[in-house]
Write an enzyme that holds these catalytic residues in place. Structure first.
Site, PDB file in Angstrom:
ATOM      1  CG  ASN A  48      -1.832  -1.195   1.254  1.00 24.75           C
ATOM      2  OD1 ASN A  48      -2.447  -1.535   0.249  1.00 24.75           O
ATOM      3  ND2 ASN A  48      -1.913  -1.856   2.403  1.00 24.75           N
ATOM      4  CG  HIS A 134     -10.500  -1.983   7.433  1.00 23.06           C
ATOM      5  ND1 HIS A 134     -10.054  -2.154   8.718  1.00 23.06           N
ATOM      6  CD2 HIS A 134      -9.512  -2.431   6.620  1.00 23.06           C
ATOM      7  CE1 HIS A 134      -8.831  -2.684   8.681  1.00 23.06           C
ATOM      8  NE2 HIS A 134      -8.486  -2.857   7.426  1.00 23.06           N
ATOM      9  CD  GLU A 180     -13.147   1.108   4.017  1.00 21.64           C
ATOM     10  OE1 GLU A 180     -12.453   0.999   2.990  1.00 21.64           O
ATOM     11  OE2 GLU A 180     -13.401   0.152   4.771  1.00 21.64           O
ATOM     12  CB  SER A 184      -9.331  -1.530   1.904  1.00 23.09           C
ATOM     13  OG  SER A 184     -10.277  -2.424   2.447  1.00 23.09           O
ATOM     14  CG  ASP A 209     -10.911   4.127   7.076  1.00 25.32           C
ATOM     15  OD1 ASP A 209      -9.884   4.653   6.618  1.00 25.32           O
ATOM     16  OD2 ASP A 209     -10.948   2.971   7.551  1.00 25.32           O
ATOM     17  CG  HIS A 212      -6.909   2.083   0.890  1.00 23.90           C
ATOM     18  ND1 HIS A 212      -5.754   1.359   0.718  1.00 23.90           N
ATOM     19  CD2 HIS A 212      -7.616   1.439   1.840  1.00 23.90           C
ATOM     20  CE1 HIS A 212      -5.771   0.309   1.519  1.00 23.90           C
ATOM     21  NE2 HIS A 212      -6.900   0.342   2.212  1.00 23.90           N
ATOM     22  CE  LYS A 243      -3.597   0.349   4.626  1.00 21.02           C
ATOM     23  NZ  LYS A 243      -4.913   0.185   5.231  1.00 21.02           N
TER      24      LYS A 243
HETATM   25  C1  LIG Z   1      -5.320  -0.427   6.511  1.00 18.39           C
HETATM   26  C2  LIG Z   1      -6.649   0.104   6.872  1.00 18.39           C
HETATM   27  C3  LIG Z   1      -6.919   0.519   8.182  1.00 18.39           C
HETATM   28  C4  LIG Z   1      -5.962   0.295   9.304  1.00 18.39           C
HETATM   29  O1  LIG Z   1      -4.866   1.145   9.291  1.00 18.39           O
HETATM   30  P1  LIG Z   1      -3.502   0.612   9.956  1.00 18.39           P
HETATM   31  O2  LIG Z   1      -2.700   1.847  10.109  1.00 18.39           O
HETATM   32  O3  LIG Z   1      -2.927  -0.362   8.996  1.00 18.39           O
HETATM   33  O4  LIG Z   1      -3.859  -0.010  11.264  1.00 18.39           O
HETATM   34  C5  LIG Z   1      -8.149   1.095   8.427  1.00 18.39           C
HETATM   35  N1  LIG Z   1      -9.080   1.227   7.457  1.00 18.39           N
HETATM   36  C6  LIG Z   1      -8.847   0.825   6.195  1.00 18.39           C
HETATM   37  C7  LIG Z   1      -9.901   1.012   5.179  1.00 18.39           C
HETATM   38  C8  LIG Z   1      -7.638   0.237   5.876  1.00 18.39           C
HETATM   39  O5  LIG Z   1      -7.433  -0.197   4.640  1.00 18.39           O
END
Ligand SMILES: *Cc1c(COP(=O)(O)O)cnc(C)c1O
Length: 387
Positions: A48, A134, A180, A184, A209, A212, A243
């Site tokens: 990522n 997620h 989101e 993801s 969220d 990405h 990421k």
């Molecule tokens: C990776 C991810 C997370 C978690 O983040 P980390 O820093 O890896 O714990 C949360 N939400 C989504 C949509 C993700 O892809």
């Protein structure tokens, strides 16, 4: 073997039979888009690290210098003696980047979600969640005790009927939509403008969220909220620093009041050792690059790479750095991934429960640092899969 171990063994072999067992692959070395596993170097299309910043020399230098100045560990939680000047400087810079009054850093994105959601809703409140959200968002809702309503992925009609139901049945409760901006495992976008309008019409709040989207959509670290000019209409912007920013950690951005509340109420923040000051310093260096002309150039490269692969494969133009190829059965996805590895490409098979049953897939993720040769060769290998 005792009854405890034999129960675990029998569960594990049943996962294995269904093609659902998982194990760790040890990476022997990794630099930018090359990854070495089991003695073989592969082109990595699984990370990522969308802008290639995880191996950026200036960020590594900032991290090393901060480790020498502050030590490698933060030594305590943020509320005891774990808040360094690096943490607060980064939080101020991130808030500016997000267009909010304040921000708060957590040790991971998972900790940001699982600490924040239960700090904001509880019994008597309602959370309305996108079906493809997620795992950490789902866990946060479960930990909160709020009533959960799930809407089919991006289905605005069903979202609205849940909002109606919530206002009628919980007139005194708080109603929070959780979704989101870029999903993801599918790489598609939420209809964010419409969701913001709906939540305002029904007096709900929005937890978004942007894991990405940060560094990929909009300019700098704005994400989709900033790209669409919606940052000041979204109550809670969440994301990860692991990421596109290439480091590690999670954040919440929003009003000063929201952040003050989380400092007092988010359990994963209060009861956890702070991220190392060196991590905060690395995040500062990464954010500076993401917001500079170098960051713009990396985003342009990422877009070119995505257009090259989607063009070669005659796919629609990707809206993010994530390009899923849905194959259906776990077995097909595992076989396809193994065949790609034989051809020199690391593309993971994503299976239940990460994605719904019968939607196992290859998940190709693009990096600004991939070369045109790597991408063209991947396209050939993917086309050979289908023939
Ligand atoms: C990776 C991810 C997370 C978690 O983040 P980390 O820093 O890896 O714990 C949360 N939400 C989504 C949509 C993700 O892809």
């Amino acid at each position: 073997m005792g009854p405890f171990e034999s129960a675990l063994l029998s569960e594990l072999s049943s996962l294995e039979k269904k093609g659902l067992s998982r194990s760790l692959r040890v990476v022997e070395s990794s630099r930018s888009t090359r990854i070495k596993i089991a003695g073989r170097e592969l082109a990595n299309f699984s990370s990522n690290d969308y802008l290639g910043l995880a191996s950026h020399p200036a960020i590594a230098t900032a991290m090393g210098e901060a480790a020498r100045r502050w030590g490698v560990g933060s030594t305590a939680s943020r509320l005891i003696c774990g808040t360094s000047a690096e943490h607060t400087a980064f939080e101020e810079e991130l808030a500016v980047a997000k267009g909010t009054e304040a921000s708060l850093v957590f040790s991971t994105g998972v900790a940001a979600a699982t600490g924040t959601i239960p700090a904001l809703v509880g019994r008597g409140d309602v959370v309305i969640l996108d079906k493809l959200a997620h795992a950490c968002l789902i866990d946060g809702v479960h930990a909160s005790g709020a009533k959960l309503r799930v809407f089919p992925h991006n289905d605005l009609g069903k979202l609205e009927s849940h909002l109606k139901w919530s206002t009628e049945t919980h007139p005194k409760g708080r109603i929070m939509i959780v979704t989101e901006s870029i999903f993801s495992m599918d790489g598609d976008l939420a209809p964010l403008r419409e969701i913001v309008e709906l939540k305002e019409r029904y007096g709900a709040i929005l937890f978004l969220d942007e894991a990405h989207a940060v560094g990929v959509r909009g300019s700098g670290a704005q994400g989709l909220a900033g790209e669409l000019g919606l940052a000041n209409r979204i109550e809670i912007q969440m994301g990860t620093l692991g990421k596109a920013l290439g480091v590690s950690g999670g954040y919440i951005a929003g009003s000063r009041l929201l952040i003050d509340w989380l400092i007092n109420r988010a359990r994963s923040f209060i009861f956890s050792t702070a991220p190392s000051p060196a991590v905060a310093a690395a995040c500062r260096a990464s954010l500076r690059i993401v917001q500079s002309s170098e960051g713009d150039a990396l985003r342009a490269r990422l877009r070119e790479n995505l257009l090259l692969l989607s063009g070669e494969l005659k796919m629609d133009t990707p809206q993010s750095a994530i390009m899923p190829m849905i194959l259906g059965s776990e077995e097909r996805a595992l076989k396809a991934s193994a065949r790609l590895a034989e051809s020199g490409f690391f593309v993971p098979a994503i299976r239940y429960p990460t994605v719904p049953r019968n939607t196992a897939r290859l998940r190709v993720t693009m990096n600004a640092a991939h070369t045109a040769e790597e991408i063209r060769a991947l396209a050939v290998a993917l086309k050979n899969q289908n023939s």
